[in-house]
Design a protein around this motif. Structure first.
Motif, PDB file in Angstrom:
ATOM      1  N   PHE A 293       0.869  -1.190   0.000  1.00 13.48           N
ATOM      2  CA  PHE A 293       0.000   0.000   0.000  1.00 13.48           C
ATOM      3  C   PHE A 293       0.892   1.222   0.000  1.00 13.48           C
ATOM      4  O   PHE A 293       1.130   1.828   1.047  1.00 13.48           O
ATOM      5  CB  PHE A 293      -0.923  -0.006   1.220  1.00 13.48           C
ATOM      6  N   PRO A 294       1.405   1.564  -1.200  1.00 17.07           N
ATOM      7  CA  PRO A 294       2.404   2.642  -1.235  1.00 17.07           C
ATOM      8  C   PRO A 294       1.833   3.964  -0.725  1.00 17.07           C
ATOM      9  O   PRO A 294       2.573   4.804  -0.240  1.00 17.07           O
ATOM     10  CB  PRO A 294       2.784   2.738  -2.716  1.00 17.07           C
ATOM     11  N   ILE A 295       0.522   4.127  -0.840  1.00 20.35           N
ATOM     12  CA  ILE A 295      -0.078   5.340  -0.281  1.00 20.35           C
ATOM     13  C   ILE A 295      -0.777   4.953   1.008  1.00 20.35           C
ATOM     14  O   ILE A 295      -1.625   4.066   1.027  1.00 20.35           O
ATOM     15  CB  ILE A 295      -1.070   5.952  -1.282  1.00 20.35           C
ATOM     16  N   ARG A 296      -0.406   5.589   2.078  1.00 17.08           N
ATOM     17  CA  ARG A 296      -0.946   5.218   3.390  1.00 17.08           C
ATOM     18  C   ARG A 296      -2.431   5.555   3.483  1.00 17.08           C
ATOM     19  O   ARG A 296      -2.870   6.578   2.951  1.00 17.08           O
ATOM     20  CB  ARG A 296      -0.208   5.960   4.502  1.00 17.08           C
ATOM     21  N   GLY A 297      -3.152   4.734   4.187  1.00 18.36           N
ATOM     22  CA  GLY A 297      -4.522   5.076   4.534  1.00 18.36           C
ATOM     23  C   GLY A 297      -5.534   4.928   3.426  1.00 18.36           C
ATOM     24  O   GLY A 297      -6.599   5.537   3.467  1.00 18.36           O
ATOM     25  N   THR A 298      -5.248   4.142   2.394  1.00 18.45           N
ATOM     26  CA  THR A 298      -6.266   3.928   1.370  1.00 18.45           C
ATOM     27  C   THR A 298      -7.367   3.052   1.935  1.00 18.45           C
ATOM     28  O   THR A 298      -7.193   2.371   2.943  1.00 18.45           O
ATOM     29  CB  THR A 298      -5.672   3.243   0.132  1.00 18.45           C
ATOM     30  N   ARG A 299      -8.508   3.054   1.248  1.00 16.42           N
ATOM     31  CA  ARG A 299      -9.612   2.226   1.718  1.00 16.42           C
ATOM     32  C   ARG A 299      -9.227   0.754   1.700  1.00 16.42           C
ATOM     33  O   ARG A 299      -9.589  -0.008   2.580  1.00 16.42           O
ATOM     34  CB  ARG A 299     -10.822   2.450   0.823  1.00 16.42           C
ATOM     35  N   ALA A 300      -8.509   0.375   0.642  1.00 18.28           N
ATOM     36  CA  ALA A 300      -8.122  -1.037   0.531  1.00 18.28           C
ATOM     37  C   ALA A 300      -7.283  -1.447   1.735  1.00 18.28           C
ATOM     38  O   ALA A 300      -7.472  -2.530   2.298  1.00 18.28           O
ATOM     39  CB  ALA A 300      -7.350  -1.261  -0.762  1.00 18.28           C
ATOM     40  N   GLU A 301      -6.373  -0.569   2.141  1.00 23.70           N
ATOM     41  CA  GLU A 301      -5.509  -0.916   3.268  1.00 23.70           C
ATOM     42  C   GLU A 301      -6.329  -1.046   4.551  1.00 23.70           C
ATOM     43  O   GLU A 301      -6.191  -2.009   5.306  1.00 23.70           O
ATOM     44  CB  GLU A 301      -4.425   0.138   3.446  1.00 23.70           C
TER      45      GLU A 301
ATOM     46  N   ASN B 202       0.877 -12.381 -16.397  1.00 24.94           N
ATOM     47  CA  ASN B 202       0.840 -10.985 -16.767  1.00 24.94           C
ATOM     48  C   ASN B 202       1.744 -10.273 -15.792  1.00 24.94           C
ATOM     49  O   ASN B 202       1.543 -10.365 -14.586  1.00 24.94           O
ATOM     50  CB  ASN B 202      -0.610 -10.505 -16.629  1.00 24.94           C
ATOM     51  N   PRO B 203       2.754  -9.613 -16.280  1.00 27.20           N
ATOM     52  CA  PRO B 203       3.723  -9.021 -15.341  1.00 27.20           C
ATOM     53  C   PRO B 203       3.076  -8.025 -14.386  1.00 27.20           C
ATOM     54  O   PRO B 203       3.496  -7.891 -13.258  1.00 27.20           O
ATOM     55  CB  PRO B 203       4.742  -8.333 -16.247  1.00 27.20           C
ATOM     56  N   GLN B 204       2.041  -7.343 -14.822  1.00 28.37           N
ATOM     57  CA  GLN B 204       1.405  -6.388 -13.928  1.00 28.37           C
ATOM     58  C   GLN B 204      -0.031  -6.839 -13.672  1.00 28.37           C
ATOM     59  O   GLN B 204      -0.910  -6.593 -14.468  1.00 28.37           O
ATOM     60  CB  GLN B 204       1.422  -4.992 -14.581  1.00 28.37           C
ATOM     61  N   THR B 205      -0.241  -7.558 -12.574  1.00 22.63           N
ATOM     62  CA  THR B 205      -1.590  -8.043 -12.312  1.00 22.63           C
ATOM     63  C   THR B 205      -2.457  -6.882 -11.872  1.00 22.63           C
ATOM     64  O   THR B 205      -2.008  -5.956 -11.225  1.00 22.63           O
ATOM     65  CB  THR B 205      -1.590  -9.103 -11.210  1.00 22.63           C
ATOM     66  N   ALA B 206      -3.716  -6.968 -12.231  1.00 28.77           N
ATOM     67  CA  ALA B 206      -4.635  -5.877 -11.915  1.00 28.77           C
ATOM     68  C   ALA B 206      -4.790  -5.758 -10.404  1.00 28.77           C
ATOM     69  O   ALA B 206      -4.836  -6.749  -9.691  1.00 28.77           O
ATOM     70  CB  ALA B 206      -5.981  -6.149 -12.556  1.00 28.77           C
ATOM     71  N   ARG B 207      -4.852  -4.505  -9.965  1.00 28.73           N
ATOM     72  CA  ARG B 207      -4.957  -4.276  -8.533  1.00 28.73           C
ATOM     73  C   ARG B 207      -6.440  -4.200  -8.170  1.00 28.73           C
ATOM     74  O   ARG B 207      -7.021  -3.131  -8.075  1.00 28.73           O
ATOM     75  CB  ARG B 207      -4.257  -2.964  -8.195  1.00 28.73           C
ATOM     76  N   VAL B 208      -7.071  -5.359  -8.019  1.00 27.47           N
ATOM     77  CA  VAL B 208      -8.484  -5.373  -7.634  1.00 27.47           C
ATOM     78  C   VAL B 208      -8.576  -5.940  -6.230  1.00 27.47           C
ATOM     79  O   VAL B 208      -8.118  -7.035  -5.966  1.00 27.47           O
ATOM     80  CB  VAL B 208      -9.320  -6.237  -8.601  1.00 27.47           C
ATOM     81  N   LYS B 209      -9.130  -5.178  -5.329  1.00 25.32           N
ATOM     82  CA  LYS B 209      -9.299  -5.656  -3.961  1.00 25.32           C
ATOM     83  C   LYS B 209     -10.778  -5.703  -3.634  1.00 25.32           C
ATOM     84  O   LYS B 209     -11.579  -5.038  -4.276  1.00 25.32           O
ATOM     85  CB  LYS B 209      -8.588  -4.725  -2.979  1.00 25.32           C
ATOM     86  N   GLY B 210     -11.092  -6.437  -2.649  1.00 26.30           N
ATOM     87  CA  GLY B 210     -12.480  -6.534  -2.247  1.00 26.30           C
ATOM     88  C   GLY B 210     -13.054  -7.883  -2.627  1.00 26.30           C
ATOM     89  O   GLY B 210     -12.676  -8.484  -3.629  1.00 26.30           O
ATOM     90  N   PHE B 211     -13.954  -8.351  -1.807  1.00 24.45           N
ATOM     91  CA  PHE B 211     -14.453  -9.701  -1.977  1.00 24.45           C
ATOM     92  C   PHE B 211     -15.677  -9.709  -2.869  1.00 24.45           C
ATOM     93  O   PHE B 211     -15.750 -10.450  -3.841  1.00 24.45           O
ATOM     94  CB  PHE B 211     -14.767 -10.304  -0.614  1.00 24.45           C
ATOM     95  N   PHE B 212     -16.646  -8.849  -2.545  1.00 22.94           N
ATOM     96  CA  PHE B 212     -17.904  -8.853  -3.293  1.00 22.94           C
ATOM     97  C   PHE B 212     -17.865  -7.830  -4.435  1.00 22.94           C
ATOM     98  O   PHE B 212     -18.335  -8.073  -5.507  1.00 22.94           O
ATOM     99  CB  PHE B 212     -19.090  -8.568  -2.367  1.00 22.94           C
ATOM    100  N   ARG B 213     -17.312  -6.660  -4.146  1.00 22.57           N
ATOM    101  CA  ARG B 213     -17.187  -5.667  -5.212  1.00 22.57           C
ATOM    102  C   ARG B 213     -15.861  -4.962  -5.007  1.00 22.57           C
ATOM    103  O   ARG B 213     -15.327  -4.917  -3.879  1.00 22.57           O
ATOM    104  CB  ARG B 213     -18.347  -4.679  -5.168  1.00 22.57           C
ATOM    105  N   PRO B 214     -15.279  -4.445  -6.080  1.00 20.73           N
ATOM    106  CA  PRO B 214     -13.959  -3.811  -5.938  1.00 20.73           C
ATOM    107  C   PRO B 214     -14.018  -2.612  -4.996  1.00 20.73           C
ATOM    108  O   PRO B 214     -15.040  -1.923  -4.906  1.00 20.73           O
ATOM    109  CB  PRO B 214     -13.611  -3.387  -7.368  1.00 20.73           C
ATOM    110  N   VAL B 215     -12.916  -2.431  -4.273  1.00 17.65           N
ATOM    111  CA  VAL B 215     -12.851  -1.286  -3.366  1.00 17.65           C
ATOM    112  C   VAL B 215     -12.559  -0.040  -4.183  1.00 17.65           C
ATOM    113  O   VAL B 215     -11.608   0.001  -4.964  1.00 17.65           O
ATOM    114  CB  VAL B 215     -11.718  -1.497  -2.337  1.00 17.65           C
ATOM    115  N   ARG B 216     -13.390   0.964  -4.010  1.00 20.42           N
ATOM    116  CA  ARG B 216     -13.147   2.216  -4.749  1.00 20.42           C
ATOM    117  C   ARG B 216     -12.432   3.198  -3.832  1.00 20.42           C
ATOM    118  O   ARG B 216     -12.895   3.489  -2.740  1.00 20.42           O
ATOM    119  CB  ARG B 216     -14.477   2.831  -5.198  1.00 20.42           C
ATOM    120  N   GLU B 217     -11.308   3.677  -4.318  1.00 15.07           N
ATOM    121  CA  GLU B 217     -10.598   4.685  -3.537  1.00 15.07           C
ATOM    122  C   GLU B 217     -11.112   6.061  -3.939  1.00 15.07           C
ATOM    123  O   GLU B 217     -11.763   6.231  -4.974  1.00 15.07           O
ATOM    124  CB  GLU B 217      -9.102   4.596  -3.820  1.00 15.07           C
ATOM    125  N   LYS B 218     -10.731   7.056  -3.126  1.00 12.30           N
ATOM    126  CA  LYS B 218     -11.078   8.430  -3.491  1.00 12.30           C
ATOM    127  C   LYS B 218     -10.361   8.786  -4.784  1.00 12.30           C
ATOM    128  O   LYS B 218      -9.308   8.230  -5.095  1.00 12.30           O
ATOM    129  CB  LYS B 218     -10.622   9.383  -2.381  1.00 12.30           C
TER     130      LYS B 218
END
Lengths: 360, 548, 300
Positions: free
Chosen positions: A47-55, B506-522
């Motif tokens: 988590f290169p950026i601290r405090g993301t929702r994913a983290e 794939n050298p750059q795997t997609a950064r998808v997190k979340g179990f039911f739906r992807p986590v949306r960041e700001k």
């Protein structure tokens, strides 16, 4: 500290204490690893950026798992301390709820431990930085000079002691130390050793059966000649003190069915009494009680290794690993209060149970 | 190499002699007295390769720790005495029965000690797990060639651990002095007696006289709680010390070499995973210990030399000896008024041969293949078909013996004649292992051939193309550079070869997190992340250019 | 080692130990063919399903509160009322409709079909009929337990009739559970006399060459008692002098309590012992841990 590295491209100059003092922890750690021959070839924060929702989400998930682990452990303590009864009762004579006690403990303890374990692993997998490190094995043979010096040191020591010259010392110290080294073994074996077949009741060739020994049930009652019905069996014992517990005396008394005739071994024609016949219950193979009796076929099976004996062939082994027939007990009767009771006419004519070296 | 925090957060110079934090003070305290900093860092930075198959030995190690923990609990309540008592505990069907104190105290643990039963059961399950884990760990080491120089000594230590594990387990389950284990002890005595010349002396020495005597439980107890665990602990220590000194083996692959080991550093990643795994192993033992009843000695009853139960079996790790004993024909040798009982061959000679062969194998293989080199890179089983075949042969032989150890239960469950089961075992013991060798050997060759095929022609894409001349061909995706004929130039290197398009990676795997739906960041964070990824991809591209 | 052909006469099952000595030989001659049992598939399936169910118990140990308390309650053995002459007469009619073809009009047996029943007693008859072994499924078939053809009363009536004609060991009446204080004596006797064939948990065991000592799972008090008394098939006979009626009742008490007892340590694994334990550690124990190491070892 310098290290030999097969990867000169990675070689890093060792830093001075002053330089280290001004570095970040991570930089100093990487230098330290290099000093140990460990090259961190890839290192990347998940988590290169601290405090993301994913983290935060990852952190919360792991925390939740730890929390479940905590609750399960508390549950374990509650159950253990009496929330469930554990006292055993016969069916119909008390609560059978004891059967939930151990499963509840196992479930809660397992859950608690699993949560802690999974939580820690997830911490490592989700939150610790991705890292790939390569370490030198340093598996090169030691330098020849090193080996030569060590060899010389060893040889010089021997020479100083004069091992080659002082053959008298060499042999006498060898004798003394050798004898001492044997002492613990001698002490242990010497203390434990027992001469086989020596002493009261210690002979492998004899059991507690002697001429005139009453034949009794496991509860001590005497066995009379009209006790068993045809096709019946009973485990009987010598009616002497210790007879029911002795390892070699259990004997299988069989009443044959009408029409069943046993071909007796040579010299043992008189061992049978009417349609009663008695064999040692101890299998001649490995010593289990051979007692699965088929009253119609006259077969006797041992449950341990499945040797099968044919009672009608005088307990001769007919299948499986046993080689020797079951020894036969000479049966006689004595009359008491107008009733006929079995007695032994003597001991088994041969050693009972599994074979051994001294046995002919 | 990338570092995480581009700008070091230096608040001030770090100094050893003037620590400011409590940890720093503690570090100074110990460093001044022990002087361990250098050595400690070496261990913290030690690199462990990361492969699932390297964790089987860990299961055995953790089971051993669980065994010590639970075993210590049991010693507080167990009474290793053969003195006779009348049972008066809670288990009604045995009240008033005469039994040894050992059996009575085991009943006490099971019914009258709070939590005693689950601890007993965890202990027993952990013992089974200890043996099973050592067995599969040994298979892994064998089939990957990890026993080769310089690790032959550790192979021997491992074999010693398994042997001692057998002894330890047997001694352990004999302690309760129940009908089942007593039957086992009776057989053990017969086995001792069967040794030529000294057999009766050995049996009288062990049992303190004629079977059953009054000594054996007490003696087995000290063997079980002190002698063998002590040796086991020592050997496990040596096993681990050699592992640390020689460093772990690893599978060949890109960037792997005989001179390096790659993976994760011991601290913190590897330690966290291994530590977490300890809890998981313990969790499995605890769950089994609570949810699945094991060794219900109250159902067996106390040992009595006149009694026996049908279906008497040892624990699974002794099962192969029970099986060999059932299968071995009744060949007894009688010479000059002396006897070598039939029991001697399947119970002493056979395991002797098996363990000697296993111990000698690394040296035999080195001699026969004239391979004297050190090896730190493992081999895939398919790349050494002869060894894999031999291993399959050994496992099959063991398996037939093990199954025959329960042949009465199989006969009952599937309604087969017991005699037929015995004969099936006898024939199977001779025929199945060579068959297993042939099958395993052929399978290895086939797998190798497939790998080579893919290296040469590429991966089958499933796309069918029709050529102008009407011929249909399947398009193959080459794995690397190809020659003029379209044949791959990659050498066969004993490493896994991808067989499906989606295994190409794939050298750059997609950064998808979340179990039911992807986590949306700001939005601004998403932008920052995208920028970081962009930078990283560029850096990777430039590095590739440099190396090419 | 010898192979096995000597047991041709063992499988009809009803070869009474206490009977005329000539008849069994006649019967023996008759039973030459020995067809493999065809009714075993069901047994295997139920075995598998029992395994499955024990695993289910294991999983849901906490959640599931099994019913089946009826098993727990001490089963009152069939109501024993004195059988009247009318019952004997009904028994005769049942005998003549269902048994007479093999056992003859006067219980003397029919050569090539069935043995004489003179002297076997009502006990043996009760056991064979109530466990469904009689009437036999067919000539020469292995005689296993199957659903009984007659109800309890009819069984008693047939047994009474056979007993009234030929004499022999009687079906006991009254409570067959003895004094609960004696249960541990019953256990000792069970382990000495019964466990060697029927196993410590009453699971049964294979005997030589395909013969089987049956499981005691479904046996009622009266069936256990009459089996001990009559020694059906290859089971030895246990006379009342040898194992007294009180001791027999204690054995029955032990067996029925053993069967009804709940396992305190979790799922009983069919009470097989080390074999099922070994199976579980290699499948469930190592299986879960293999999944765990694959998960931990997977690159993330």
């Amino acid at each position: 500290m310098t290290t030999h590295s097969p990867h000169p491209a990675h070689a890093v100059e060792p830093a001075s204490a002053e330089e280290l003092a001004l570095m970040s922890d991570e930089e100093a750690m990487i230098l330290g690893a290099e000093a140990d021959g460990v090259h961190i070839v890839h290192r990347r924060d998940r988590f290169p950026i601290r405090g993301t929702r994913a983290e935060k989400r990852a952190e919360r998930t792991i925390a939740l798992i730890f929390l479940i682990g905590f609750l399960a452990a508390v549950g374990f303590i509650v159950v253990f301390c009496g929330a469930l009864p554990f006292e055993w009762h016969l069916p119909g004579q008390g609560s059978q709820d004891f059967r939930y006690f151990t499963p509840a403990l196992g479930f809660l303890l397992g859950l608690s431990l699993a949560c802690v374990g999974v939580g820690i692993v997830l911490w490592a997998k989700w939150l610790l930085p991705e890292e790939e490190a390569v370490q030198d094995r340093h598996d090169e043979p030691e330098s020849e000079a090193e080996v030569l010096m060590t060899a010389a040191s060893l040889v010089t020591g021997f020479n100083d002691m004069g091992v080659a010259r002082r053959s008298m010392l060499k042999s006498t110290v060898g004798l003394a130390v050798g004898a001492l080294a044997a002492l613990p073994l001698v002490a242990l074996v010497g203390a434990m050793i027992k001469k086989p077949n020596k002493g009261q009741g210690q002979s492998l060739f004899h059991t507690l059966w002697t001429a005139g020994t009453p034949v009794v049930y496991s509860d001590g009652r005497r066995v009379s000649t009209d006790d068993l019905l045809p096709g019946g069996i009973e485990t009987v014992f010598p009616g002497v003190p210790g007879g029911i517990k002795a390892g070699d005396s259990p004997t299988l008394l069989i009443r044959l069915r009408p029409g069943q005739v046993v071909k007796a071994r040579k010299g043992q024609d008189t061992y049978q009494w009417g349609d009663y016949i008695a064999f040692s219950k101890i299998c001649t193979h490995a010593g289990c009680p051979a007692s699965l009796y088929e009253q119609q076929t006259g077969r006797l099976l041992c449950p341990c290794h499945q040797s099968q004996f044919d009672v009608l062939l005088d307990a001769k082994p007919i299948f499986g690993p046993a080689t020797r027939s079951l020894p036969k007990l000479p049966l006689g009767v004595e009359v008491q209060d107008g009733k006929q009771y079995f007695v032994a006419k003597g001991d088994f004519p041969e050693a009972i149970g599994p074979a051994f070296w001294e046995r002919p | 190499m990338t570092t995480l925090n581009e700008a070091p957060t230096v608040k001030g110079a770090r100094r050893f002699d003037k620590p400011r934090t409590p940890q720093g003070k503690a570090g100074k305290f110990f460093e001044e007295r022990l002087g361990l900093a250098g050595g400690l860092r070496k261990q913290l930075n030690k690199v462990f390769p990361d492969h699932w198959s390297f964790m089987m030995g860990e299961i055995a190690l953790y089971s051993f720790i669980i065994l010590i923990l639970t075993g210590t609990f049991l010693t507080f309540f167990f009474d290793a005495s053969m003195a006779e008592v009348r049972y008066d505990g809670s288990y009604v069907p045995l009240q008033g029965v005469e039994m040894s104190r050992a059996y009575a105290s085991t009943l006490h643990i099971s019914f009258d000690v709070r939590g005693g039963l689950i601890l007993r059961q965890i202990h027993h399950w952990a013992a089974l797990l200890f043996m099973a884990a050592m067995t599969i760990h040994m298979f892994r080491v064998f089939f990957t060639g990890a026993f080769r120089k310089p690790r032959e000594l550790n192979w021997l230590i491992g074999l010693g651990l398994i042997t001692l594990g057998l002894v330890e387990g047997f001694a352990g389950y004999s302690l309760p002095d129940d009908l089942l284990s007593g039957t086992g002890l009776r057989i053990a005595e017969a086995i001792m007696q069967s040794i030529p010349v000294i057999g009766t002396w050995v049996a009288f020495l062990a049992f303190g006289g004629k079977f059953p005597g009054t000594e054996i439980i007490g003696r087995l107890y000290i063997v079980h709680v002190l002698l063998v665990p002590g040796i086991l602990a020592g050997l496990i220590g040596a096993h681990m010390a050699l592992l640390i000194k020689q460093k772990h083996t690893e599978f060949p692959g890109p960037g792997k070499s005989e001179h390096t080991v790659s993976g994760e550093r011991m601290y913190p990643t590897y330690a966290a995973k291994a530590g977490g795994f300890f809890f998981i192993v313990f969790a499995v033992c605890a769950a089994l210990g609570g949810l699945a009843q094991i060794n219900p000695i109250w159902l067996y009853g106390p040992y009595n030399t006149a009694q026996v139960s049908a279906g008497s079996q040892p624990d699974f790790y002794i099962g192969f000896l029970d099986g060999s004993t059932r299968l071995f024909p009744s060949w007894e040798i009688r010479l000059w008024h002396h006897t070598i009982p039939a029991l001697f061959w399947p119970t002493i000679v056979l395991p002797g041969i098996l363990f000697t062969l296993a111990g000698a194998y690394p040296f035999l293989e080195a001699k026969l293949t004239k391979d004297r080199a050190k090896h730190h890179l493992l081999q895939r089983p398919r790349d050494v078909p002869v060894r894999t075949g031999l291993g399959a042969m050994a496992i099959t032989f063991y398996g037939v013996l093990l199954l025959s150890g329960g042949n009465d239960l199989i006969a009952k469950a599937f309604d087969i004649s017991l005699n037929a089961m015995t004969w099936a075992g006898r024939i199977g013991m001779l025929l199945a292992p060579p068959l297993a060798y042939v099958i395993a050997y052929k399978a290895c060759i086939g797998l190798q051939r497939h790998d080579r095929e893919v290296l040469e022609h590429g991966i089958e894409t499933g796309i069918i193309k029709r050529l102008p001349n009407g011929e249909f061909i399947e398009i193959h995706q080459p794995l690397g550079a190809v020659d003029d004929h379209g044949h791959g130039l990659l050498e066969y290197a004993g490493t896994p070869v991808p067989k499906k398009m989606n295994k190409l990676g794939n050298p750059q795997t997609a950064r998808v997190k979340g179990f039911f739906r992807p986590v949306r960041e700001k939005a601004e964070i998403e932008a920052e992340l995208a920028a970081l990824e962009q930078a990283e991809a560029e850096r990777a591209a430039s590095q590739r250019e440099l190396t090419d | 080692m010898t192979d096995d052909t000597v047991d041709a006469d063992s499988d009809l099952g009803f070869d009474p130990a206490v009977s005329d000595r000539d008849v069994p030989t006649a019967a023996r001659a008759a039973r030459a063919s020995k067809a493999p049992s065809s009714s075993r598939g069901g047994g295997l399936r139920s075995k598998v399903s029992r395994k499955v169910s024990s695993v289910l118990v294991l999983i849901g140990a906490l959640a599931a509160v099994g019913g089946g308390y009826s098993l727990l309650a001490p089963s009152s053995s069939a109501d024993q009322t004195a059988l009247s002459a009318a019952d004997v007469e009904t028994g005769r009619q049942l005998y003549e409709s269902s048994c007479i073809t093999c056992h003859g009009s006067n219980l003397q047996g029919v050569q090539g079909r069935g043995p004489s029943l003179i002297g076997v007693g009502s006990a043996a008859t009760y056991f064979q009929v109530s466990t469904g072994r009689m009437p036999a499924a067919g000539q020469g078939a292995t005689n296993n337990r199957k659903p009984a053809k007659f109800n309890e009363q009819q069984t008693q009536q047939i047994a009474a009739y056979v007993g009234s004609v030929g004499g022999g060991p009687q079906v006991p009446t009254g409570d067959l559970r003895g004094n609960p204080q004696n249960i541990s004596d019953g256990g000792e006797l069970f382990r000495l006399n019964c466990a060697s064939c029927h196993n410590f948990a009453g699971k049964g065991a294979p005997l030589s060459a395909g013969k089987v000592a049956p499981s005691l799972n479904n046996a009622t008090d009266l069936q256990l008692y009459t089996a001990m008394l009559s020694g059906p098939e290859n089971m030895p006979v246990f006379s009342d002098n040898q194992i007294t009626p009180d001791q027999k009742k204690a054995i029955i008490d032990y067996i029925q309590n053993l069967k009804a007892s709940k396992d305190p340590g979790g799922a009983g694994l069919d009470r097989i012992g080390p074999v099922s334990e070994g199976l579980l550690i290699w499948t469930a124990g190592l299986g879960v841990l293999m999944v765990a190491i694959l998960w931990i070892g997977r690159k993330s």
